[in-house]
Design a protein around this motif. Structure first.
Motif, PDB file in Angstrom:
ATOM      1  N   ALA A 122       4.510  -0.618 -20.449  1.00 50.64           N
ATOM      2  CA  ALA A 122       4.678  -0.466 -18.926  1.00 50.64           C
ATOM      3  C   ALA A 122       6.339   0.201 -18.949  1.00 50.64           C
ATOM      4  O   ALA A 122       7.274  -0.350 -20.049  1.00 50.64           O
ATOM      5  CB  ALA A 122       4.740  -1.446 -17.956  1.00 50.64           C
ATOM      6  N   GLU A 123       6.856   0.980 -18.095  1.00 48.07           N
ATOM      7  CA  GLU A 123       8.007   1.286 -17.786  1.00 48.07           C
ATOM      8  C   GLU A 123       8.387   0.941 -16.412  1.00 48.07           C
ATOM      9  O   GLU A 123       7.768   1.376 -15.450  1.00 48.07           O
ATOM     10  CB  GLU A 123       8.288   2.941 -18.045  1.00 48.07           C
ATOM     11  N   VAL A 124       9.471   0.237 -16.225  1.00 43.93           N
ATOM     12  CA  VAL A 124      10.023  -0.158 -14.730  1.00 43.93           C
ATOM     13  C   VAL A 124      11.370   0.176 -14.513  1.00 43.93           C
ATOM     14  O   VAL A 124      12.514   0.081 -15.317  1.00 43.93           O
ATOM     15  CB  VAL A 124       9.893  -1.739 -14.952  1.00 43.93           C
ATOM     16  N   SER A 125      11.550   1.257 -13.312  1.00 49.41           N
ATOM     17  CA  SER A 125      12.713   1.532 -12.925  1.00 49.41           C
ATOM     18  C   SER A 125      13.092   0.863 -11.423  1.00 49.41           C
ATOM     19  O   SER A 125      12.252   0.411 -10.922  1.00 49.41           O
ATOM     20  CB  SER A 125      12.846   2.933 -12.742  1.00 49.41           C
ATOM     21  N   VAL A 126      14.269   0.867 -11.112  1.00 51.44           N
ATOM     22  CA  VAL A 126      14.796   0.287  -9.961  1.00 51.44           C
ATOM     23  C   VAL A 126      15.357   1.559  -9.172  1.00 51.44           C
ATOM     24  O   VAL A 126      15.910   2.189  -9.270  1.00 51.44           O
ATOM     25  CB  VAL A 126      15.930  -0.506 -10.209  1.00 51.44           C
ATOM     26  N   VAL A 127      15.042   1.549  -7.907  1.00 49.47           N
ATOM     27  CA  VAL A 127      15.371   2.395  -6.908  1.00 49.47           C
ATOM     28  C   VAL A 127      16.870   2.531  -6.917  1.00 49.47           C
ATOM     29  O   VAL A 127      17.633   1.496  -6.983  1.00 49.47           O
ATOM     30  CB  VAL A 127      14.962   2.360  -5.487  1.00 49.47           C
ATOM     31  N   ALA A 128      17.504   3.620  -6.708  1.00 45.28           N
ATOM     32  CA  ALA A 128      19.157   3.505  -6.708  1.00 45.28           C
ATOM     33  C   ALA A 128      19.746   2.931  -5.622  1.00 45.28           C
ATOM     34  O   ALA A 128      20.907   2.213  -5.674  1.00 45.28           O
ATOM     35  CB  ALA A 128      19.378   5.247  -6.707  1.00 45.28           C
ATOM     36  N   ASP A 129      19.058   2.970  -4.314  1.00 41.72           N
ATOM     37  CA  ASP A 129      19.661   2.546  -3.181  1.00 41.72           C
ATOM     38  C   ASP A 129      18.511   1.339  -2.622  1.00 41.72           C
ATOM     39  O   ASP A 129      17.747   1.537  -1.869  1.00 41.72           O
ATOM     40  CB  ASP A 129      19.972   3.538  -2.079  1.00 41.72           C
ATOM     41  N   GLY A 130      18.919   0.024  -2.762  1.00 38.33           N
ATOM     42  CA  GLY A 130      18.087  -1.109  -2.395  1.00 38.33           C
ATOM     43  C   GLY A 130      18.059  -1.464  -1.119  1.00 38.33           C
ATOM     44  O   GLY A 130      17.026  -1.773  -0.425  1.00 38.33           O
ATOM     45  N   VAL A 131      19.068  -1.020  -0.408  1.00 32.24           N
ATOM     46  CA  VAL A 131      19.189  -1.150   1.042  1.00 32.24           C
ATOM     47  C   VAL A 131      18.512  -0.085   1.883  1.00 32.24           C
ATOM     48  O   VAL A 131      17.616  -0.347   2.657  1.00 32.24           O
ATOM     49  CB  VAL A 131      20.548  -1.190   1.516  1.00 32.24           C
ATOM     50  N   PHE A 132      18.715   1.268   1.610  1.00 34.06           N
ATOM     51  CA  PHE A 132      18.113   2.485   2.357  1.00 34.06           C
ATOM     52  C   PHE A 132      16.785   3.035   1.888  1.00 34.06           C
ATOM     53  O   PHE A 132      16.592   4.075   2.519  1.00 34.06           O
ATOM     54  CB  PHE A 132      19.337   3.063   2.864  1.00 34.06           C
ATOM     55  N   ALA A 133      16.463   2.575   0.754  1.00 34.74           N
ATOM     56  CA  ALA A 133      15.251   3.514   0.293  1.00 34.74           C
ATOM     57  C   ALA A 133      14.142   3.607   1.030  1.00 34.74           C
ATOM     58  O   ALA A 133      13.655   4.722   1.200  1.00 34.74           O
ATOM     59  CB  ALA A 133      15.023   2.678  -1.098  1.00 34.74           C
ATOM     60  N   ALA A 134      13.700   2.464   1.763  1.00 31.83           N
ATOM     61  CA  ALA A 134      12.686   2.700   2.654  1.00 31.83           C
ATOM     62  C   ALA A 134      12.925   3.477   3.833  1.00 31.83           C
ATOM     63  O   ALA A 134      11.851   4.278   4.396  1.00 31.83           O
ATOM     64  CB  ALA A 134      12.009   1.060   3.022  1.00 31.83           C
ATOM     65  N   SER A 135      13.907   3.195   4.591  1.00 36.42           N
ATOM     66  CA  SER A 135      14.394   3.879   5.814  1.00 36.42           C
ATOM     67  C   SER A 135      14.520   5.253   5.494  1.00 36.42           C
ATOM     68  O   SER A 135      14.132   6.107   6.477  1.00 36.42           O
ATOM     69  CB  SER A 135      15.438   3.065   6.469  1.00 36.42           C
ATOM     70  N   ALA A 136      15.103   5.732   4.427  1.00 38.40           N
ATOM     71  CA  ALA A 136      15.323   7.048   3.971  1.00 38.40           C
ATOM     72  C   ALA A 136      14.080   7.736   4.004  1.00 38.40           C
ATOM     73  O   ALA A 136      13.604   8.686   4.017  1.00 38.40           O
ATOM     74  CB  ALA A 136      16.199   7.222   2.787  1.00 38.40           C
ATOM     75  N   GLY A 137      13.023   7.076   3.128  1.00 40.10           N
ATOM     76  CA  GLY A 137      11.657   7.549   2.865  1.00 40.10           C
ATOM     77  C   GLY A 137      10.805   7.788   4.164  1.00 40.10           C
ATOM     78  O   GLY A 137      10.327   8.638   4.247  1.00 40.10           O
ATOM     79  N   ALA A 138      11.097   6.679   5.189  1.00 36.99           N
ATOM     80  CA  ALA A 138      10.640   6.758   6.629  1.00 36.99           C
ATOM     81  C   ALA A 138      11.234   7.975   7.179  1.00 36.99           C
ATOM     82  O   ALA A 138      10.381   8.729   7.842  1.00 36.99           O
ATOM     83  CB  ALA A 138      10.697   5.645   7.278  1.00 36.99           C
ATOM     84  N   LEU A 139      12.209   8.409   7.441  1.00 36.85           N
ATOM     85  CA  LEU A 139      12.968   9.479   7.753  1.00 36.85           C
ATOM     86  C   LEU A 139      12.298  10.584   7.281  1.00 36.85           C
ATOM     87  O   LEU A 139      12.035  11.494   8.012  1.00 36.85           O
ATOM     88  CB  LEU A 139      14.273   9.509   7.670  1.00 36.85           C
ATOM     89  N   ARG A 140      12.356  10.572   6.070  1.00 41.49           N
ATOM     90  CA  ARG A 140      11.953  11.864   5.213  1.00 41.49           C
ATOM     91  C   ARG A 140      10.261  12.216   5.655  1.00 41.49           C
ATOM     92  O   ARG A 140      10.069  13.318   5.906  1.00 41.49           O
ATOM     93  CB  ARG A 140      11.824  11.843   3.752  1.00 41.49           C
ATOM     94  N   LEU A 141       9.606  11.308   5.838  1.00 47.66           N
ATOM     95  CA  LEU A 141       8.334  11.328   6.103  1.00 47.66           C
ATOM     96  C   LEU A 141       8.099  11.891   7.644  1.00 47.66           C
ATOM     97  O   LEU A 141       7.454  12.774   8.067  1.00 47.66           O
ATOM     98  CB  LEU A 141       7.704   9.901   5.953  1.00 47.66           C
TER      99      LEU A 141
END
Length: 391
Positions: A337-356
């Motif tokens: 496995a390879e595991v990476s961490v999102v660059a911005d843990g605070v806004f990653a989901a809200s930014a993705g929701a806006l993009r959607l």
């Protein structure tokens, strides 16, 4: 919901072809992505602004305190800054909003009403922080847990109606992957305060069996750390906030030589709490690894190795120091496995929701009127003009 070569949801493109509406950019609405968390709520807006606040609302306990504050209630950081007697409500903590149906589940009606009121206040306040134009409608994509119940969705939509003209509910881990451009083949593990959401992304919105919500999160680590320190150091008294600070400072301590020296009493000598901290951080891993194994089993055999090579850690808990290293080692039981961490843990989901949200046409939003995944207020629609799109 599948995706075309451009990365835009096929559902949106199909609706546009059927409706004949264009993709022209309009400025008649503000689009917002909202990541509703039990600990913090993050908001990202198409006007370029973003904000994050603690998911908490407080009411003064008596008239004297109310007059002293000059406010009927306090929200977010205001609650922590004003140390006065208050009735505190965490509306999104551990499925609190799912208590909406008091007749069927026997929940205390006063508690449920207060929880609803807090959710209304918190969402409206969070949206106000990004300054939407008061003359424009607000269209919001709001995250929900991967395996959110119908009750939870119903309650969240009800609370959002007072602050939004249109709402689309979307899976939190899916939004993380969509915002990071990792929807084609990845496995998202979104660790929040009170829950962990996992989802398989294979160039489409995940099906029900490709998403799992676990009732564990970073709060579980804090509580276990407190228990561990109390057991190994009798007489030591620490608060949950202190445990959280220890966890955030030292992380998972993957190497034996690492230590965590802290003063468990103000002004007292430092003590080594590395062993309780190691045990607390690792107690999430068995359940997460078991959930990953279940999710991997739902996809074709020839896609499984690729998913394990694209594991994405998100959420506040996902930012825990060295957790990715431990998770990678644990997943080796399933495969490399390879595991990476999102660059911005605070806004990653809200930014993705806006993009959607920006990828959808007015027809997509209109379809929500007949679904349980969102709504559009009739007065907010201005046909045939499409809704606003983020630049």
């Amino acid at each position: 919901m599948g995706f075309g070569q451009s990365g835009k949801p096929r559902l949106a493109m199909d609706f546009e072809r059927q409706s004949g509406w264009s993709d022209a950019v309009d400025s008649t609405a503000t689009l917002i992505g909202i990541d509703v968390g039990s600990f913090k709520t993050a908001v990202t807006s198409s006007n370029g602004r973003r904000a994050v606040i603690p998911s908490i609302v407080g009411w003064p306990k008596d008239e004297t305190v109310r007059q002293q504050l000059g406010r009927e209630y306090l929200v977010g950081n205001e609650v922590a800054r004003n140390r006065v007697p208050m009735e505190i409500v965490f509306p999104f903590r551990r499925g609190a909003l799912a208590l909406w149906d008091t007749d069927s589940n026997g929940a205390d009606s006063n508690v449920t009403r207060r929880c609803y009121e807090a959710a209304d206040i918190l969402l409206a306040h969070a949206i106000s922080l990004v300054g939407p134009n008061p003359d424009q409608p607000v269209y919001a994509a709001i995250t929900v847990p991967a395996a959110a119940s119908a009750n939870h969705k119903h309650a969240l939509l009800k609370s959002a109606r007072s602050a939004c003209d249109a709402v689309m509910l979307c899976s939190a881990p899916f939004c993380v992957g969509y915002g990071a451009g990792r929807i084609q083949q990845s496995l998202v593990i979104d660790i929040g305060a009170s829950s962990t959401n996992l989802s398989v992304l294979l160039n489409a919105h995940p099906s029900a069996d490709q998403q799992i919500t676990l009732p564990i999160g970073s709060d579980s680590i804090d509580q276990e750390l407190l228990r561990g320190i109390s057991a190994s150091m009798p007489g030591t008294e620490l608060s949950l906030n202190t445990a959280r600070r220890i966890k955030e400072k030292f992380g998972c301590l993957p190497r034996p030589e690492q230590t965590a020296m802290v003063a468990t009493v103000a002004g007292g000598p430092e003590m080594d709490v590395s062993e309780p901290l190691r045990q607390a951080c690792r107690q999430l891993l068995p359940d997460i690894i078991e959930a990953v194994s279940e999710l991997i089993a739902t996809v074709p055999a020839d896609r499984r190795a690729g998913l394990l090579q694209n594991v994405l850690l998100a959420g506040g808990g996902g930012q825990l120091k060295d957790l990715a290293t431990l998770l990678k080692s644990g997943l080796a039981l399933i495969g490399p496995a390879e595991v990476s961490v999102v660059a911005d843990g605070v806004f990653a989901a809200s930014a993705g929701a806006l993009r959607l949200a920006t990828s959808l046409s007015v027809a997509d939003w209109s379809r929500l009127e007949s679904s349980t995944a969102g709504f559009v207020k009739p007065a907010a629609r201005k046909e045939p003009s499409p809704i606003a799109r983020a630049a």
